[in-house]
Every structure is written in structure tokens, then in C-alpha cells.
Scaffold this motif. Sequence first.
Motif, PDB file in Angstrom:
ATOM      1  N   LEU A   9       0.742  -1.162  -0.146  1.00 47.91           N
ATOM      2  CA  LEU A   9      -0.030   0.015  -0.001  1.00 47.91           C
ATOM      3  C   LEU A   9       0.708   1.179   0.009  1.00 47.91           C
ATOM      4  O   LEU A   9       0.571   2.319  -0.581  1.00 47.91           O
ATOM      5  CB  LEU A   9      -1.054  -0.122   1.187  1.00 47.91           C
ATOM      6  N   ASP A  10       2.199   1.167   0.764  1.00 47.01           N
ATOM      7  CA  ASP A  10       2.983   2.423   0.675  1.00 47.01           C
ATOM      8  C   ASP A  10       3.312   2.776  -0.878  1.00 47.01           C
ATOM      9  O   ASP A  10       3.487   3.904  -1.000  1.00 47.01           O
ATOM     10  CB  ASP A  10       4.188   2.193   1.530  1.00 47.01           C
ATOM     11  N   LEU A  11       3.834   1.862  -1.417  1.00 53.63           N
ATOM     12  CA  LEU A  11       4.161   1.911  -2.803  1.00 53.63           C
ATOM     13  C   LEU A  11       2.938   2.470  -3.811  1.00 53.63           C
ATOM     14  O   LEU A  11       3.125   3.277  -4.680  1.00 53.63           O
ATOM     15  CB  LEU A  11       4.530   0.670  -3.329  1.00 53.63           C
ATOM     16  N   MET A  12       1.972   1.694  -3.597  1.00 54.76           N
ATOM     17  CA  MET A  12       0.754   2.262  -4.387  1.00 54.76           C
ATOM     18  C   MET A  12       0.206   3.655  -4.217  1.00 54.76           C
ATOM     19  O   MET A  12       0.076   4.460  -5.030  1.00 54.76           O
ATOM     20  CB  MET A  12      -0.301   1.197  -4.209  1.00 54.76           C
ATOM     21  N   ALA A  13       0.363   4.074  -2.822  1.00 50.57           N
ATOM     22  CA  ALA A  13       0.192   5.498  -2.501  1.00 50.57           C
ATOM     23  C   ALA A  13       0.990   6.631  -3.163  1.00 50.57           C
ATOM     24  O   ALA A  13       0.228   7.511  -3.695  1.00 50.57           O
ATOM     25  CB  ALA A  13       0.306   5.613  -1.177  1.00 50.57           C
ATOM     26  N   VAL A  14       2.355   6.418  -3.476  1.00 48.55           N
ATOM     27  CA  VAL A  14       3.226   7.171  -4.161  1.00 48.55           C
ATOM     28  C   VAL A  14       2.791   7.364  -5.676  1.00 48.55           C
ATOM     29  O   VAL A  14       2.838   8.258  -6.271  1.00 48.55           O
ATOM     30  CB  VAL A  14       4.742   6.698  -4.000  1.00 48.55           C
ATOM     31  N   PHE A  15       2.264   6.220  -6.310  1.00 48.03           N
ATOM     32  CA  PHE A  15       2.129   6.053  -7.866  1.00 48.03           C
ATOM     33  C   PHE A  15       0.577   6.014  -8.126  1.00 48.03           C
ATOM     34  O   PHE A  15       0.602   5.907  -9.431  1.00 48.03           O
ATOM     35  CB  PHE A  15       2.825   4.695  -8.291  1.00 48.03           C
ATOM     36  N   LEU A  16       0.059   6.637  -7.353  1.00 49.80           N
ATOM     37  CA  LEU A  16      -1.359   6.494  -7.663  1.00 49.80           C
ATOM     38  C   LEU A  16      -1.813   7.433  -8.562  1.00 49.80           C
ATOM     39  O   LEU A  16      -2.829   6.974  -9.514  1.00 49.80           O
ATOM     40  CB  LEU A  16      -2.471   6.797  -6.118  1.00 49.80           C
ATOM     41  N   PHE A  17      -1.264   8.595  -8.670  1.00 49.13           N
ATOM     42  CA  PHE A  17      -1.585   9.743  -9.667  1.00 49.13           C
ATOM     43  C   PHE A  17      -1.309   8.973 -11.154  1.00 49.13           C
ATOM     44  O   PHE A  17      -1.940   9.560 -12.262  1.00 49.13           O
ATOM     45  CB  PHE A  17      -0.937  10.830  -9.554  1.00 49.13           C
ATOM     46  N   VAL A  18      -0.385   8.111 -11.364  1.00 51.54           N
ATOM     47  CA  VAL A  18       0.092   7.465 -12.842  1.00 51.54           C
ATOM     48  C   VAL A  18      -1.247   6.856 -13.174  1.00 51.54           C
ATOM     49  O   VAL A  18      -1.438   6.724 -14.286  1.00 51.54           O
ATOM     50  CB  VAL A  18       1.417   7.041 -12.457  1.00 51.54           C
ATOM     51  N   MET A  19      -1.828   5.947 -12.048  1.00 51.42           N
ATOM     52  CA  MET A  19      -2.882   5.197 -12.459  1.00 51.42           C
ATOM     53  C   MET A  19      -3.889   5.906 -12.938  1.00 51.42           C
ATOM     54  O   MET A  19      -4.691   5.516 -13.884  1.00 51.42           O
ATOM     55  CB  MET A  19      -3.260   4.316 -11.315  1.00 51.42           C
ATOM     56  N   GLY A  20      -4.171   7.303 -12.274  1.00 51.42           N
ATOM     57  CA  GLY A  20      -5.184   8.094 -12.863  1.00 51.42           C
ATOM     58  C   GLY A  20      -5.179   8.609 -14.043  1.00 51.42           C
ATOM     59  O   GLY A  20      -5.922   8.754 -14.784  1.00 51.42           O
ATOM     60  N   PHE A  21      -3.961   8.965 -14.411  1.00 52.73           N
ATOM     61  CA  PHE A  21      -3.764   9.363 -15.939  1.00 52.73           C
ATOM     62  C   PHE A  21      -3.810   8.341 -16.830  1.00 52.73           C
ATOM     63  O   PHE A  21      -4.362   8.473 -17.911  1.00 52.73           O
ATOM     64  CB  PHE A  21      -2.093   9.933 -15.886  1.00 52.73           C
ATOM     65  N   HIS A  22      -3.514   6.892 -16.478  1.00 49.41           N
ATOM     66  CA  HIS A  22      -3.568   5.894 -17.386  1.00 49.41           C
ATOM     67  C   HIS A  22      -5.122   5.763 -17.837  1.00 49.41           C
ATOM     68  O   HIS A  22      -5.570   5.692 -18.856  1.00 49.41           O
ATOM     69  CB  HIS A  22      -3.210   4.585 -16.534  1.00 49.41           C
ATOM     70  N   ASN A  23      -6.075   5.912 -16.569  1.00 48.01           N
ATOM     71  CA  ASN A  23      -7.517   5.645 -16.911  1.00 48.01           C
ATOM     72  C   ASN A  23      -8.162   6.966 -17.716  1.00 48.01           C
ATOM     73  O   ASN A  23      -8.970   6.664 -18.417  1.00 48.01           O
ATOM     74  CB  ASN A  23      -8.181   5.524 -15.380  1.00 48.01           C
ATOM     75  N   ALA A  24      -7.598   8.229 -17.391  1.00 48.48           N
ATOM     76  CA  ALA A  24      -8.254   9.309 -18.268  1.00 48.48           C
ATOM     77  C   ALA A  24      -7.987   9.200 -19.503  1.00 48.48           C
ATOM     78  O   ALA A  24      -8.661   9.327 -20.449  1.00 48.48           O
ATOM     79  CB  ALA A  24      -7.598  10.548 -17.607  1.00 48.48           C
ATOM     80  N   ALA A  25      -6.406   8.953 -19.969  1.00 49.80           N
ATOM     81  CA  ALA A  25      -6.201   8.728 -21.168  1.00 49.80           C
ATOM     82  C   ALA A  25      -6.726   7.545 -22.047  1.00 49.80           C
ATOM     83  O   ALA A  25      -7.395   7.691 -23.236  1.00 49.80           O
ATOM     84  CB  ALA A  25      -4.703   8.502 -21.322  1.00 49.80           C
ATOM     85  N   SER A  26      -6.953   6.614 -21.241  1.00 48.54           N
ATOM     86  CA  SER A  26      -7.603   5.326 -21.880  1.00 48.54           C
ATOM     87  C   SER A  26      -9.214   5.820 -22.063  1.00 48.54           C
ATOM     88  O   SER A  26      -9.753   5.404 -23.258  1.00 48.54           O
ATOM     89  CB  SER A  26      -7.947   4.090 -20.701  1.00 48.54           C
ATOM     90  N   GLY A  27      -9.718   6.552 -21.249  1.00 53.68           N
ATOM     91  CA  GLY A  27     -11.186   7.009 -21.663  1.00 53.68           C
ATOM     92  C   GLY A  27     -11.394   8.053 -22.682  1.00 53.68           C
ATOM     93  O   GLY A  27     -12.239   7.831 -23.507  1.00 53.68           O
ATOM     94  N   LEU A  28     -10.297   8.581 -22.954  1.00 50.57           N
ATOM     95  CA  LEU A  28     -10.325   9.646 -24.103  1.00 50.57           C
ATOM     96  C   LEU A  28     -10.080   8.700 -25.413  1.00 50.57           C
ATOM     97  O   LEU A  28     -11.168   9.210 -26.245  1.00 50.57           O
ATOM     98  CB  LEU A  28      -8.806  10.468 -23.986  1.00 50.57           C
ATOM     99  N   MET A  29      -9.452   7.952 -25.338  1.00 46.16           N
ATOM    100  CA  MET A  29      -9.153   7.053 -26.665  1.00 46.16           C
ATOM    101  C   MET A  29     -10.418   6.284 -27.069  1.00 46.16           C
ATOM    102  O   MET A  29     -10.792   6.390 -28.153  1.00 46.16           O
ATOM    103  CB  MET A  29      -8.055   6.045 -26.721  1.00 46.16           C
ATOM    104  N   GLN A  30     -10.832   5.789 -25.789  1.00 48.46           N
ATOM    105  CA  GLN A  30     -12.301   5.043 -25.991  1.00 48.46           C
ATOM    106  C   GLN A  30     -13.333   5.909 -26.521  1.00 48.46           C
ATOM    107  O   GLN A  30     -14.087   5.538 -27.319  1.00 48.46           O
ATOM    108  CB  GLN A  30     -12.529   4.049 -24.720  1.00 48.46           C
ATOM    109  N   GLY A  31     -13.452   7.112 -25.809  1.00 50.42           N
ATOM    110  CA  GLY A  31     -14.463   7.938 -26.336  1.00 50.42           C
ATOM    111  C   GLY A  31     -14.356   8.353 -27.857  1.00 50.42           C
ATOM    112  O   GLY A  31     -15.582   8.613 -28.322  1.00 50.42           O
ATOM    113  N   VAL A  32     -13.369   8.673 -28.482  1.00 50.48           N
ATOM    114  CA  VAL A  32     -13.185   8.921 -29.835  1.00 50.48           C
ATOM    115  C   VAL A  32     -13.401   7.843 -30.774  1.00 50.48           C
ATOM    116  O   VAL A  32     -13.273   8.000 -31.902  1.00 50.48           O
ATOM    117  CB  VAL A  32     -11.957   9.564 -30.003  1.00 50.48           C
ATOM    118  N   GLY A  33     -13.519   6.496 -30.053  1.00 46.15           N
ATOM    119  CA  GLY A  33     -13.631   5.451 -30.886  1.00 46.15           C
ATOM    120  C   GLY A  33     -12.208   4.876 -31.433  1.00 46.15           C
ATOM    121  O   GLY A  33     -12.146   3.749 -32.099  1.00 46.15           O
ATOM    122  N   GLN A  34     -11.067   5.210 -30.796  1.00 48.48           N
ATOM    123  CA  GLN A  34      -9.746   4.561 -31.062  1.00 48.48           C
ATOM    124  C   GLN A  34      -9.511   3.563 -29.839  1.00 48.48           C
ATOM    125  O   GLN A  34      -8.764   4.003 -29.011  1.00 48.48           O
ATOM    126  CB  GLN A  34      -8.875   5.598 -31.161  1.00 48.48           C
TER     127      GLN A  34
END
Length: 445
Positions: free
Chosen positions: A357-382
Motif C-alpha cells: 500500500l505504501d508503494l501504491m500511494a506514491v504512484f496512484l496519480f500515474v494510474m489516474g492518468f492511465h485511466n483518463a487517457a484510456s477513457g479519451l481514446m475509447q471515447g473518440v473510438g480509438q
Amino acid sequence: METNMTEGKEWKLILLFMLPMMGAGVLQFLYAAVDSVIIGNFIGSDALGAVGIPGPLIWLLNGINSGAGMGTSIVLAHFYGAGEKKRLRDGARTALLLYTLFGAVWTVLYLCLAKPVLWGFMNAPAEMRDMSYTYFSVYCLGIVPQLLYNVIYGILRAHGDSKSSLLFLAVAALLNTGLDLLFVVVFRMGVAGAAWATILAQAGSAAASFFYMWKKYGNLRLTRGDLRFDRNEVFQNLRMSLPIMLQSSVACLGFLFLQRLVNSFGSASIEGFAAVSKAEDIAWIPMTCFGGAVSAFTGQNMGAGRIDRVRSGFRSSLWLVLFFGVFLGTLLYLTKTPVLRLFNLSGDAMLRAREQLDLMAVFLFVMGFHNAASGLMQGVGQVRLPAFASIVNLGTRIGLAYWMAGTEIGFRSIYYSMPPAWILTAFLYMVGYRRLTRTHTVEKG
């Protein structure tokens, strides 16, 4: 309540759409966590570990279900933004029929594969085998209602309605808690009782969502004459849904290999990993919801031809990701010990869970970027890039984990392999986004 996201402040629309999704995610987490807390305290930590063993298979189911819902949402959001009401109705009807049939086939397949995978490939410890198989075989009986809930939620998200999920999951949370206490504590049904509580709660949530859609959206009501497939809409839905299902499936199948590695380190790792998986879920909720919110926002604006809003909306979402990532990471770091104590952990199991959990806490924002970018690509159809990025992510993590497991790092390889995989995936999305903004070409669904 419908929301037109083609007008208004982008960040505000995304945030307001995401907040009910977060609330729904919290409710979903609570009713899932109730199982673990009750199992850990009223049956035992070995039972908690046994329930955790089929976790990757359950994640695979959830990934496929959410992929069906996301694909449906993307297609219908484009129709909504373009004002194509007939195709919106035809697409919703086709999705419900298609995934009812799909869910029935998937149930039979999973029941046939459960024992060979759990006992054979995943090498469940002898003392946990029977409990893990019992829990999972009962859980499989809830595949169809869970799939239908996700599809209906996808239909509603396409209309800009994310608030209704709070109602559906409130029904599930209340049912699950009450039935867990009844089946496990009163009737002493063991892990089977926890599984029955979960699937009955899911069935209640699916029934509530269908009733809401029937009453709220008259244009989506089905009649006997609607019980037929539209080939064009089947193609459109599968064109979007299958890559997303593949993305989720690859991620979850990768966790089969990861769980197998966890099992090789003994009971302390199994119990700690099972508890961490539940604790991580609460921190992942906002990060995951960014993907759904950005996808719905992007889908409606693509249907309306507002590409400028797609780009500005994504930039706004990244600032939101940074804020939530730092805030939740700090909160997770400060509260990890009392959270993990809810699962009755101690000794090495507690130590390993805290470190992860300590390690995850440090890198949580990277996971957020991953999901936002994935949502963008899916939303445009790519939808191909998210699927490819998922393969790279899990391939990197599994490869590093198995390599490091043979070194002095040992059991820590399970979570030390996580940050490099996330960072590499984030880089792939950055490259994809730059190409998208340079070419200004978008694949319409």
C-alpha cells in the motif's frame, strides 16, 4: 437525469459526472469489502485467503462486464450527441439482448473451467482448495445479472446519467450486508453464504436498474416486437466493446499469473494480497471513474463534432487526476494500518500488505492518468491503443515480477513490478495523445 455535455465548463461537467460514479464505486466497494471483513472475522483468515484466490477470475468477469457496458456507452453516446434517437433506441435494445445471451454462455464456460484453473494452474494450497472452488462456483451464478447491470448503466451513461447508479448500488449494498450477516453469521453457510449474498445483491441491483430505465426513459422501453437483433447495431457495439473486453481480459488474465506467483510465497502472501486488493479498491475508485467520465464526455462531444471540447476536456481531467492522486495517496499512506486491521491481519501478512500500500500511494496519480487517457481514446473510438497498452502493462509487470522473484527481492517482486509497468503505459498514452492532436483525425463509431 440526462446531461448534455456538449455545452458548459468542461472540468465542471467531468467532475459532476464523475462524483456520482465515485459514490457508486464506494458503495460497490463497501458491499464487496463486507464479504472480506465478515469472512475474515467469522470464518477465519484462511477463508479470506481462499476467497482471494479466485480474485483474478472474478476480475476477469468484472472486466468483461464493464467492457460490455463501456462499449455500449461509447456507441450510444455518439448517437446521443448526434441526436439520432432511433439508433439510440435500437442500439440499447440490441445490447440488452446480445449480452443476455453472452452472459448465459459465459456462465457455463466459467463453471466448466473453475476447478482446473483454481486447483491446477493457480495451484491453490490444499487447505484452501475446497473453499475457493465453492465460493467461485456459486459466484458464477450471478454473471448474467451483473452483466446486464453494466450494460444498463452504460446505456444511462450515454444519456449523461451517472447519478442513478447510486440508487442501484445502494440496493446492492444493503442487500449484501444483510444477507452476509444472515447466511454467514446466523446460518453459518461459510464462504458459500458470502457468495450467495453477493449474487443476490447483484440481481437486486440489476432489477432496480432495469426498472429505473423502464420508468425514466420511455423511448428505451422494450416490447415483444423488439426481441430481435439489429445486425448493424450488433456490429457497432462489438466493434467498440470487444477491444475494451480484450483490454480488461488481458489485464485480468495477467493477474492469474500474478496470483499464482503470490500463492508460491505461502499463506502470509496470499492473505496479505487478498486484503490489499480490497484496500486498494477504495483508492482506485476515483482513478477508475475518470476513465468513465472522460469517455462519456468525449463520446457526446465527438457525436456533436466538438473536437475542440474533447481536447480541452482531457486537459481539465489531468488537473483533476493530479489533485485526487496526491490527496488519496496521502490518505492511503496515513490510514493503511487501521484499514488493514479490519481484515484481521497480523505478522508477515500485515507487513507485506503495508509495504504494498505504501508503494501504491506514491504512484496512484500515474494510474489516474492511465485511466483518463484510456477513457479519451475509447471515447473518440480509438479502442485499439488502450487494448495494446493493457497488454504492455501486464506483460511488463508479470515479466518483472517473475524475474525479481528469483532474486533477493523475493515476495516484494509482486508490488515492486507495478510502478515500471504503470509508467511505461503512461508513456504509450502520451505518444497516442500527441498523434491524435497532431492529425486531428478521429474514428467515428
